[in-house]
Structure formats: structure tokens, C-alpha cells
Scaffold this active site. Structure first.
Site, mmCIF file in Angstrom:
data_model
loop_
_atom_site.group_PDB
_atom_site.id
_atom_site.type_symbol
_atom_site.label_atom_id
_atom_site.label_comp_id
_atom_site.label_asym_id
_atom_site.label_seq_id
_atom_site.Cartn_x
_atom_site.Cartn_y
_atom_site.Cartn_z
ATOM 1 N N TRP A 16 0.719 -1.210 -0.019
ATOM 2 C CA TRP A 16 -0.031 0.116 0.021
ATOM 3 C C TRP A 16 0.830 1.223 -0.024
ATOM 4 O O TRP A 16 1.887 1.087 0.732
ATOM 5 C CB TRP A 16 -0.854 -0.080 1.306
ATOM 6 C CG TRP A 16 -1.585 1.210 1.620
ATOM 7 C CD1 TRP A 16 -0.747 2.416 2.279
ATOM 8 C CD2 TRP A 16 -2.893 1.612 1.499
ATOM 9 N NE1 TRP A 16 -1.771 3.363 2.457
ATOM 10 C CE2 TRP A 16 -2.862 3.036 1.782
ATOM 11 C CE3 TRP A 16 -3.982 1.113 0.791
ATOM 12 C CZ2 TRP A 16 -4.175 3.887 2.076
ATOM 13 C CZ3 TRP A 16 -4.880 1.798 0.621
ATOM 14 C CH2 TRP A 16 -5.081 3.323 1.349
ATOM 15 N N ASN A 56 0.513 5.728 0.126
ATOM 16 C CA ASN A 56 -0.457 7.128 -0.015
ATOM 17 C C ASN A 56 0.559 7.962 -0.274
ATOM 18 O O ASN A 56 1.287 8.394 -1.253
ATOM 19 C CB ASN A 56 -1.393 7.085 1.424
ATOM 20 C CG ASN A 56 -0.754 6.848 2.731
ATOM 21 O OD1 ASN A 56 -0.424 5.675 3.064
ATOM 22 N ND2 ASN A 56 -0.392 7.905 3.307
ATOM 23 N N ASP A 57 0.502 9.204 0.813
ATOM 24 C CA ASP A 57 0.905 10.471 0.636
ATOM 25 C C ASP A 57 2.466 10.518 -0.449
ATOM 26 O O ASP A 57 3.303 9.818 0.455
ATOM 27 C CB ASP A 57 0.908 11.514 1.771
ATOM 28 C CG ASP A 57 -0.414 11.255 2.495
ATOM 29 O OD1 ASP A 57 -1.306 10.973 2.120
ATOM 30 O OD2 ASP A 57 -0.261 11.711 3.611
ATOM 31 N N GLN A 76 4.635 7.455 1.522
ATOM 32 C CA GLN A 76 4.095 6.404 2.534
ATOM 33 C C GLN A 76 3.666 5.018 2.134
ATOM 34 O O GLN A 76 3.255 4.984 0.950
ATOM 35 C CB GLN A 76 2.796 7.271 3.004
ATOM 36 C CG GLN A 76 2.882 8.602 3.929
ATOM 37 C CD GLN A 76 3.575 8.161 5.188
ATOM 38 O OE1 GLN A 76 2.843 8.132 6.158
ATOM 39 N NE2 GLN A 76 4.801 8.642 5.371
ATOM 40 N N TRP A 78 -3.804 0.468 4.323
ATOM 41 C CA TRP A 78 -3.072 0.982 5.217
ATOM 42 C C TRP A 78 -2.639 0.515 6.577
ATOM 43 O O TRP A 78 -3.340 -0.360 6.893
ATOM 44 C CB TRP A 78 -4.019 2.214 5.647
ATOM 45 C CG TRP A 78 -3.304 3.287 6.232
ATOM 46 C CD1 TRP A 78 -2.740 4.350 5.774
ATOM 47 C CD2 TRP A 78 -3.033 3.264 7.691
ATOM 48 N NE1 TRP A 78 -1.999 5.301 6.753
ATOM 49 C CE2 TRP A 78 -2.145 4.749 7.840
ATOM 50 C CE3 TRP A 78 -3.461 2.735 8.918
ATOM 51 C CZ2 TRP A 78 -2.004 5.088 9.270
ATOM 52 C CZ3 TRP A 78 -3.118 3.331 10.225
ATOM 53 C CH2 TRP A 78 -2.319 4.274 10.484
ATOM 54 N N ARG A 83 0.191 16.993 12.421
ATOM 55 C CA ARG A 83 1.317 16.051 11.672
ATOM 56 C C ARG A 83 1.475 16.846 10.370
ATOM 57 O O ARG A 83 1.016 17.854 10.038
ATOM 58 C CB ARG A 83 0.706 14.841 11.477
ATOM 59 C CG ARG A 83 -0.510 14.855 10.693
ATOM 60 C CD ARG A 83 -1.078 13.383 10.565
ATOM 61 N NE ARG A 83 -2.376 13.219 10.061
ATOM 62 C CZ ARG A 83 -3.584 13.191 10.783
ATOM 63 N NH1 ARG A 83 -3.578 12.935 12.153
ATOM 64 N NH2 ARG A 83 -4.847 12.911 10.448
ATOM 65 N N ASP A 84 2.570 16.296 9.381
ATOM 66 C CA ASP A 84 2.781 16.700 8.143
ATOM 67 C C ASP A 84 3.263 18.014 7.976
ATOM 68 O O ASP A 84 2.938 18.751 7.373
ATOM 69 C CB ASP A 84 1.385 16.685 7.338
ATOM 70 C CG ASP A 84 0.521 15.299 7.613
ATOM 71 O OD1 ASP A 84 1.126 14.296 7.611
ATOM 72 O OD2 ASP A 84 -0.527 15.370 7.261
ATOM 73 N N GLU A 96 -4.971 18.086 6.665
ATOM 74 C CA GLU A 96 -3.778 17.257 6.579
ATOM 75 C C GLU A 96 -2.942 17.687 5.302
ATOM 76 O O GLU A 96 -3.341 18.573 4.520
ATOM 77 C CB GLU A 96 -4.321 15.964 6.041
ATOM 78 C CG GLU A 96 -4.708 15.133 7.166
ATOM 79 C CD GLU A 96 -5.206 13.662 6.904
ATOM 80 O OE1 GLU A 96 -4.362 12.845 7.602
ATOM 81 O OE2 GLU A 96 -5.553 13.322 5.998
#
Length: 508
Positions: free
Chosen positions: A45, A47-48, A64, A72, A172-173, A227
């Protein structure tokens, strides 16, 4: 710098274990929808996009990654690199959880080049407060730092911005940049009152960070978290972008589970951000989230995003991989919103372009253009001023059972439509993009991969990006005109195949 929770188990061993996990998934991967011209992990998997940068002669894109499954899970940082953003090479997994502050995930972040020429990563260390899941106690998240000499191997430096309040459930982020002599960091926050904000910190030495305050507060009380925030200059303006959690649908807008967009305004260090535009989506399609921009060595503002498969069913979960990036796009200011279109280098992937236009279709006529096109780069211009069909467009990924995704101009809506209602696999539904008809024509550029479609409207003034999972068999491209009082007039139409982006396609 807080080193209290520094490595508690062997990072090298964790990275080797993660590589083995990806290889195991890769060995069983089904490639029916696996992309050949978009970045994806070879297994697991993703993601970002994270840490986008140009460092020591190469573009680096981290992401990610859950290396042990196709849903996830505990986040790692995967990594690919390229000399030209056209041909990509897989690199070793860059980071795995290895100390207390990040034991449940090495979450998203960004990259900058230090004054002494090192690559510095800021990212979120994540752990569950209850040790199991988010539950009722939420997340404990802190901003961490890692340094690399080569962009491949990283030395973790620990927590640099601890969470200031135990009542904060999301923190976060980080996105970091340098302005003058000052380093600036912004990241997304869910306040104790469950309101979405973007907070700003500054530093003179990249290690000790001082809280400046919220640079942006979302006005909607339903939006509880912003986010993957980003903040960057463009022309004489500043752009703040974020992925809004909790935003409710309104008409054609914000129809996805979570929605990524931006506002434009002005800002000076030490001054408040002055918003001058409404929130505008980066992309009107089904599957677009967590965009991150960076500045290329030639000064262009570039962006990658994650094609997010939020809505079930997610058929690629059964194929040993899940998730991909959009094509890399250039970002430009276009009055009160942004224009994004594929980087100019992407045209190097074109193969055997064939010219079909001009074409005139009669009422309800359809015409097969290609009998089997797994990938395509399509340029289409429709004469709106003289066409009288109600719908004019292309059926893509059309298979023998009638499955297809329709990309068209809809005269009743006077919008561009991407419609998946004829698909057997995956989520269905349609999305639309607004259209300025004032010059009497519509230009579409459409990037088709094995399981995705990206539609760029009028040189990227609007974009629709969606997964499209075709059924078994050949994948036809068909030109159609539906209903109306007269003909559909196509000024021009050409289609090229697309080469793979991978340096070693047999190992990807």
C-alpha cells in the site's frame, strides 16, 4: 532536540524486513491495473507523496508505504528517484519505525537542503496513545528530523517539535522552507476544540523551533483537520493548500471522502496570511489527495499527489499493490486559481502518435479509434460553438462486455464529465469540472494508464483524476456523440501510446 526516544531497535534490520515484505507482495502481484507510467510501489500500500526535492542531480520522491499489506498500516517511507522526472529508479526503503516516538508509523513530511549541502527530512513520528489504535484516546504525534548525505541513507535525529498539548488528537505533516535566514515549518492541527488549523513554527538553526501561531484557521466547524498542508509563493501571491477532513459536499464540489484544495492570498513573515480567494479544489476527480509541491532546479513549482482509493470496493487490494501517484504537474497562477498540467518532459513518453482529426460525427454516431490501448496520451479539441450534440467525448477502457469510463462534454450541464457508471470493478459514480465556454472550444488532454485516467481541461485550468479498472480483454478507445439536434464537430484529435517510466521495467 529531544533524543529521549531515540532508536530502540535496529533500523537496518527493520528496513531489510520491510524490503522483504514488499518483495513478497511483488512476487504475487497481478498487473492487470498496475501502472506503467505513474509512480507506485512494486508491492504494498502507498499513500502521500513525501520529501519531494531535487538533490545532487536527481529528483527524489518518497512516499508513505505499508510494506506488509495492501491496506493502510504502519507507515514507512518508500523511495524512487530520477534524473529527468521521466525515467524513474527504485531506491531502497528510506525509513522504517525504529524508536518510541514513531513506533506506530513514520508519517508524512518534507525535505529541504541545509546550508551545508545535506538533505534534511522533517516528518511526523506517530504512535497510538492506547498502544493499539486511534480509539477514544487519539494519536500522539510529534515532528521529527532525519539527515542524509546521499538521499538514500538517513540518520534520525529525534523529535524537534513535541506535541504541546495532550488534548490535541492530530498534529502532523510538516512542510519546511527557508526564507531569508529563517527556516519556516507549517503543519496540520486538530485543536482541542476539534477545529482544523495550520500552525507555523520558525527556526534559525533547523533544530530549535519557536511557535509563531496559527497561519490559517478553517472557517467551517465541520472541518476538524487540515492534512498535508503546503505553503508556497507563486508570482506575487502565496498559496496555502491542505486536505480538508470533514468538509461536506456542496453541489458539484467536495464530493469525495476528503478533499484537497487551496486558497490564494498574500503573506509576509511576521504578518497574518490575507486570504483573497475561496477554497478551490486542486482536482475535481474521484481520486486526488495529499498533494505536495516543490521547486525544481529551474524554478518551476511542481506537484505530485496521491490517487487515493478511499471508497470501497478497492479491487487492486487483491492484486498485491494499492495506490499510485498522479503524473507530475507544473503549477502556474491563473488569475484567482491555479493551472496544473503534466510536466513538459512527460511528452517524452509518447510513442507512435496517430492523428485522427478533424472529425464530424452525426447524431448518436460512435467511432472506434483504437481497438486496444492499455495506455494513451490523448489530445482532443471540440468545437463547442458549432456542435449540437448533447454529449461529445471518448469511451475509454472499453471492453467487450460494454464496461467503459466516459470522458465527455455535457451540454446540459455545460461541464466536463468523467463517468464510471458502466464499470464492473471498483467504485462508480461521476465527477464534473466547470468550463469557460467563452472562446467556443474545449481542449482536453487525457492521460490513460492501465487503471487510471487524468483529464486536463483547457490546459489544466481544471483537472479530473480517477481510477478506472477495466474488465478483462482488449481496451478500446471510442469517440461518441449522443443525442441533440445535430453534429458533433472535432477540430483535432491525436493519440499516442505511453512508454514505461521505469528504468528497469522487468524488475518493477
Amino acid at each position: 532536540m529531544n533524543t529521549e526516544h531515540m532508536p530502540s531497535y535496529d533500523q537496518t534490520a527493520q528496513l531489510a524486513k520491510a524490503e522483504a515484505g514488499v518483495d513478497q507482495l511483488f512476487s504475487q502481484r497481478n498487473d492487470r491495473w498496475y501502472p506503467s507510467c505513474h509512480i507506485a510501489s512494486k508491492g504494498g500500500w502507498i499513500n502521500d507523496p513525501n520529501g519531494l526535492c531535487f538533490f545532487k542531480g536527481r529528483y527524489h520522491a518518497y512516499y508513505q508505504l505499508h510494506p506488509y499489506g495492501t491496506q493502510w498500516g504502519p507507515m514507512h517511507w518508500g523511495h524512487v528517484s530520477s534524473e529527468d522526472m521521466v525515467t524513474w529508479r527504485r531506491e531502497p526503503i528510506a525509513m522504517a519505525p525504529s524508536f518510541e516516538a514513531e513506533k506506530d508509523g513514520v508519517f508524512s513530511g518534507s525535505a529541504v537542503i541545509s546550508d551545508d549541502g545535506k538533505l534534511v527530512i522533517y516528518y511526523t513520528g506517530h504512535r497510538w496513545r492506547n498502544g493499539v489504535d486511534e480509539g477514544t484516546e487519539g494519536n500522539l504525534q510529534e515532528q521529527c528530523m532525519a539527515i542524509s548525505e546521499d538521499g538514500i541513507h538517513f540518520e534520525k535525529k529525534g523529535v524537534v517539535v513535541p506535541c504541546p498539548d495532550d488534548r490535541i488528537p492530530h498534529f502532523r505533516d510538516p512542510k519546511v522552507w527557508k526564507q531569508g535566514d529563517t527556516w519556516t515549518m507549517v503543519f496540520g492541527v486538530c485543536t482541542p476544540e476539534h477545529r482544523g488549523e495550520i500552525w507555523m513554527y520558525t527556526s534559525e538553526n533547523m533544530v530549535d523551533w519557536t511557535f509563531v501561531g496559527p497561519v490559517y484557521k478553517h472557517p467551517d466547524p465541520d472541518v476538524f483537520m487540515l492534512e498535508c498542508p503546503d505553503m508556497f509563493p507563486l508570482g506575487d501571491k502565496w498559496v496555502i493548500c491542505y486536505s480538508a477532513m470533514g468538509l461536506k459536499p456542496k453541489g458539484f464540489e467536495s464530493r469525495n471522502h476528503n478533499n484537497a484544495g487551496y486558497v490564494i492570498g498574500t503573506w509576509e513573515p511576521g504578518q497574518p496570511f490575507r486570504q483573497e480567494t475561496d477554497f478551490h479544489l486542486w482536482d475535481d476527480g474521484h481520486n486526488y489527495y495529499a498533494p505536495q509541491t516543490f521547486q525544481g532546479p529551474d524554478g518551476r513549482r511542481l506537484v505530485f499527489a496521491w490517487m487515493s482509493p478511499f471508497t470501497s470496493p478497492i479491487p487492486m487490494e487483491n492484486d498485491g499493490w494499492c495506490g499510485q501517484f498522479t503524473v507530475p504537474r507544473e503549477v502556474e497562477l491563473a488569475d484567482d486559481h491555479l493551472r496544473t498540467q503534466p510536466i513538459r518532459e512527460y511528452a517524452q513518453l509518447d510513442q507512435n502518435r496517430k492523428d485522427f482529426g478533424p472529425i464530424t460525427l452525426e447524431v448518436n454516431e460512435s467511432r472506434t479509434l483504437l481497438a486496444d490501448a492499455a495506455t494513451a496520451d490523448i489530445d482532443l479539441e471540440i468545437d463547442l460553438a458549432h456542435s449540437q450534440a448533447e454529449r461529445i467525448g471518448l469511451e475509454l477502457h472499453r471492453t467487450a462486455n460494454g464496461d467503459h469510463t466516459l470522458v465527455c462534454y455535457d451540454d446540459q450541464l455545460q461541464r466536463v464529465v468523467l463517468d464510471r457508471h458502466c464499470n464492473s470493478y471498483g467504485d462508480r459514480g461521476y465527477r464534473t469540472a466547470p468550463l469557460d465556454r467563452s472562446d467556443g472550444r474545449l481542449k482536453l488532454r487525457i492521460i490513460v494508464d492501465h487503471g487510471s485516467i487524468e483529464v486536463f481541461v483547457n490546459d489544466g485550468l481544471e483537472v479530473l483524476s480517477s481510477y478506472s479498472f477495466p474488465a478483462e480483454g482488449a481496451r478500446e478507445i471510442r469517440l461518441i456523440a449522443e443525442s441533440g439536434e445535430g453534429q458533433a464537430i472535432i477540430n483535432s484529435l491525436s493519440i499516442a501510446g505511453l512508454a514505461t517510466i521505469w528504468e528497469h521495467p522487468d524488475r518493477n
